[in-house]
Design a protein around this motif. Structure first.
Motif, PDB file in Angstrom:
ATOM      1  N   MET A 183      55.888  28.991  26.718  1.00 27.58           N
ATOM      2  CA  MET A 183      54.508  28.274  26.935  1.00 27.58           C
ATOM      3  C   MET A 183      55.169  27.337  28.077  1.00 27.58           C
ATOM      4  N   LYS A 184      54.218  27.585  29.389  1.00 27.86           N
ATOM      5  CA  LYS A 184      54.385  26.346  30.322  1.00 27.86           C
ATOM      6  C   LYS A 184      53.191  25.648  30.487  1.00 27.86           C
ATOM      7  N   PHE A 185      53.376  24.325  30.685  1.00 29.54           N
ATOM      8  CA  PHE A 185      52.167  23.592  31.546  1.00 29.54           C
ATOM      9  C   PHE A 185      51.955  23.956  32.739  1.00 29.54           C
ATOM     10  N   VAL A 186      50.803  24.202  33.173  1.00 28.74           N
ATOM     11  CA  VAL A 186      50.150  24.337  34.318  1.00 28.74           C
ATOM     12  C   VAL A 186      49.459  23.364  34.897  1.00 28.74           C
ATOM     13  N   SER A 187      48.529  22.473  34.121  1.00 25.97           N
ATOM     14  CA  SER A 187      47.925  21.520  34.620  1.00 25.97           C
ATOM     15  C   SER A 187      47.237  20.639  33.589  1.00 25.97           C
ATOM     16  N   ILE A 188      47.092  19.263  33.986  1.00 25.79           N
ATOM     17  CA  ILE A 188      46.193  18.692  32.727  1.00 25.79           C
ATOM     18  C   ILE A 188      45.224  17.856  34.101  1.00 25.79           C
ATOM     19  N   TYR A 189      44.085  17.665  33.486  1.00 21.27           N
ATOM     20  CA  TYR A 189      42.859  16.916  34.114  1.00 21.27           C
ATOM     21  C   TYR A 189      41.790  16.565  33.192  1.00 21.27           C
ATOM     22  N   SER A 190      41.077  15.607  33.674  1.00 14.67           N
ATOM     23  CA  SER A 190      40.152  15.020  32.761  1.00 14.67           C
ATOM     24  C   SER A 190      38.526  15.001  33.190  1.00 14.67           C
ATOM     25  N   ASN A 191      37.573  14.642  32.651  1.00 14.47           N
ATOM     26  CA  ASN A 191      36.381  14.515  33.133  1.00 14.47           C
ATOM     27  C   ASN A 191      35.958  13.324  34.150  1.00 14.47           C
ATOM     28  N   GLN A 192      37.130  12.583  34.248  1.00 13.10           N
ATOM     29  CA  GLN A 192      36.871  11.264  34.849  1.00 13.10           C
ATOM     30  C   GLN A 192      38.229  11.414  36.076  1.00 13.10           C
ATOM     31  N   GLU A 193      38.030  12.055  37.062  1.00 14.36           N
ATOM     32  CA  GLU A 193      38.961  12.503  37.960  1.00 14.36           C
ATOM     33  C   GLU A 193      39.418  11.353  38.827  1.00 14.36           C
TER      34      GLU A 193
ATOM     35  N   VAL B 121      40.026   8.089  37.583  1.00 19.35           N
ATOM     36  CA  VAL B 121      40.832   7.411  36.864  1.00 19.35           C
ATOM     37  C   VAL B 121      41.882   8.326  36.467  1.00 19.35           C
ATOM     38  N   PHE B 122      41.623   9.636  35.983  1.00 20.98           N
ATOM     39  CA  PHE B 122      42.720  10.439  35.587  1.00 20.98           C
ATOM     40  C   PHE B 122      42.658  11.608  36.457  1.00 20.98           C
ATOM     41  N   PRO B 123      43.494  11.532  37.796  1.00 25.47           N
ATOM     42  CA  PRO B 123      43.244  12.825  38.563  1.00 25.47           C
ATOM     43  C   PRO B 123      44.068  13.939  38.144  1.00 25.47           C
ATOM     44  N   LYS B 124      43.906  15.146  38.689  1.00 25.40           N
ATOM     45  CA  LYS B 124      44.587  16.425  37.927  1.00 25.40           C
ATOM     46  C   LYS B 124      46.004  16.403  38.381  1.00 25.40           C
ATOM     47  N   ILE B 125      46.822  16.886  37.527  1.00 26.32           N
ATOM     48  CA  ILE B 125      48.235  16.788  37.641  1.00 26.32           C
ATOM     49  C   ILE B 125      48.746  18.403  37.429  1.00 26.32           C
ATOM     50  N   THR B 126      49.077  18.853  38.434  1.00 24.32           N
ATOM     51  CA  THR B 126      49.700  20.232  38.517  1.00 24.32           C
ATOM     52  C   THR B 126      51.040  20.297  38.390  1.00 24.32           C
ATOM     53  N   PHE B 127      51.448  21.174  37.459  1.00 25.95           N
ATOM     54  CA  PHE B 127      53.074  21.172  36.904  1.00 25.95           C
ATOM     55  C   PHE B 127      53.494  22.285  37.681  1.00 25.95           C
ATOM     56  N   LYS B 128      55.110  22.078  38.200  1.00 25.46           N
ATOM     57  CA  LYS B 128      55.707  23.041  38.899  1.00 25.46           C
ATOM     58  C   LYS B 128      56.013  24.134  37.875  1.00 25.46           C
ATOM     59  N   GLU B 129      56.424  25.479  38.540  1.00 24.44           N
ATOM     60  CA  GLU B 129      56.700  26.650  37.897  1.00 24.44           C
ATOM     61  C   GLU B 129      58.216  26.290  37.283  1.00 24.44           C
ATOM     62  N   GLU B 130      58.996  25.498  37.865  1.00 23.07           N
ATOM     63  CA  GLU B 130      60.359  25.136  37.089  1.00 23.07           C
ATOM     64  C   GLU B 130      60.263  24.123  36.290  1.00 23.07           C
ATOM     65  N   PHE B 131      61.272  23.638  36.134  1.00 19.85           N
ATOM     66  CA  PHE B 131      61.658  22.496  35.377  1.00 19.85           C
ATOM     67  C   PHE B 131      60.635  21.069  36.050  1.00 19.85           C
ATOM     68  N   ASN B 132      60.118  20.401  34.921  1.00 18.32           N
ATOM     69  CA  ASN B 132      59.377  19.186  35.305  1.00 18.32           C
ATOM     70  C   ASN B 132      59.855  18.011  34.455  1.00 18.32           C
ATOM     71  N   VAL B 133      60.043  17.008  35.321  1.00 17.36           N
ATOM     72  CA  VAL B 133      60.342  15.632  34.796  1.00 17.36           C
ATOM     73  C   VAL B 133      59.548  14.677  35.314  1.00 17.36           C
ATOM     74  N   ILE B 134      59.123  13.679  34.345  1.00 17.35           N
ATOM     75  CA  ILE B 134      58.260  12.544  34.649  1.00 17.35           C
ATOM     76  C   ILE B 134      59.267  11.479  35.176  1.00 17.35           C
ATOM     77  N   PHE B 135      58.807  11.151  36.526  1.00 12.00           N
ATOM     78  CA  PHE B 135      59.740  10.188  37.159  1.00 12.00           C
ATOM     79  C   PHE B 135      58.811   9.066  37.934  1.00 12.00           C
ATOM     80  N   ALA B 136      59.181   8.062  37.637  1.00 12.58           N
ATOM     81  CA  ALA B 136      58.484   6.930  38.324  1.00 12.58           C
ATOM     82  C   ALA B 136      59.305   5.986  39.058  1.00 12.58           C
ATOM     83  N   GLN B 137      58.756   5.465  40.309  1.00 12.45           N
ATOM     84  CA  GLN B 137      59.484   4.571  41.089  1.00 12.45           C
ATOM     85  C   GLN B 137      58.428   3.684  41.781  1.00 12.45           C
ATOM     86  N   VAL B 138      58.701   2.581  41.896  1.00  9.22           N
ATOM     87  CA  VAL B 138      58.093   1.416  42.479  1.00  9.22           C
ATOM     88  C   VAL B 138      58.188   1.677  43.769  1.00  9.22           C
TER      89      VAL B 138
END
Length: 183
Positions: free
Chosen positions: A1-11, A13-30
């Motif tokens: 099972m692979k994540f394709v995307s996640i989105y909400s009814n309130q774009e 505030v929470f815009p659509k996130i599309t995941f890559k076909e390969e490995f996904n890492v959540i990384f944040a940088q200021v």
């Protein structure tokens, strides 16, 4: 099972996130040069994991942001699209306020189902328990049988504290076992 995307009814505030076909890492940088004294904490990484877990029909603890701040999140509906091992695309629709879960199954990838009426969903208005059973069947994860799909999620949706000890997920707070030099 692979994540394709996640989105909400309130774009907005929470815009659509599309995941890559390969490995996904959540990384944040200021990136704001004026905020050099800030670090990468409190940017939403753990919150995204909580949203993914919620969309995968996880329970809400009393400290979960959706429970603590129902005034902010109460009107949100999340949509999580997942590719199955059988190349089907399953979208889970779950609302913060209302109980029923809806599931849409398709052969087409990357659909936006925000405007689809409930009557067009493949499995509309399911109880959470029935949705869990159905998702387990749709995901068809034979390699983890007899376990259900939610059993291994903690190892993939890891929070910062889950990296303190590689085989211990903080969510479960198990009794610590000293295995010494056996590994």
């Amino acid at each position: 099972m692979k994540f394709v995307s996640i989105y909400s009814n309130q774009e907005g505030v929470f815009p659509k996130i599309t995941f890559k076909e390969e490995f996904n890492v959540i990384f944040a940088q200021v990136k704001d040069p004026k905020a050099k004294d800030r670090d990468s904490h409190n940017l939403g990484k753990t919150f995204l994991i909580q949203v993914l877990d919620f969309a995968l029909l996880g329970d809400l603890s009393k400290n979960h942001p959706f429970k603590v701040h129902v005034d902010i999140f109460g009107d949100f509906i999340f949509y999580l699209e997942i590719e199955t091992v059988n190349k089907k695309y399953v979208t889970v629709r779950r609302s913060i306020k209302t109980g029923p879960v809806s599931i849409f199954v398709s052969d087409q990838r990357d659909q936006d189902l925000r405007e689809e009426p409930e009557s067009l969903w493949t499995f509309p208005t399911l109880s959470k328990d029935n949705a869990l059973i159905l998702l387990n069947e749709l995901f068809d994860l034979e390699t983890i049988a007899p376990f259900k799909y939610r059993k291994g999620l903690g190892y993939f949706l890891r929070r910062q504290s889950d990296y303190d000890q590689i085989f211990r997920i903080s969510k479960f707070n198990p009794v610590q076992i000293n295995i010494g030099n056996r590994l």
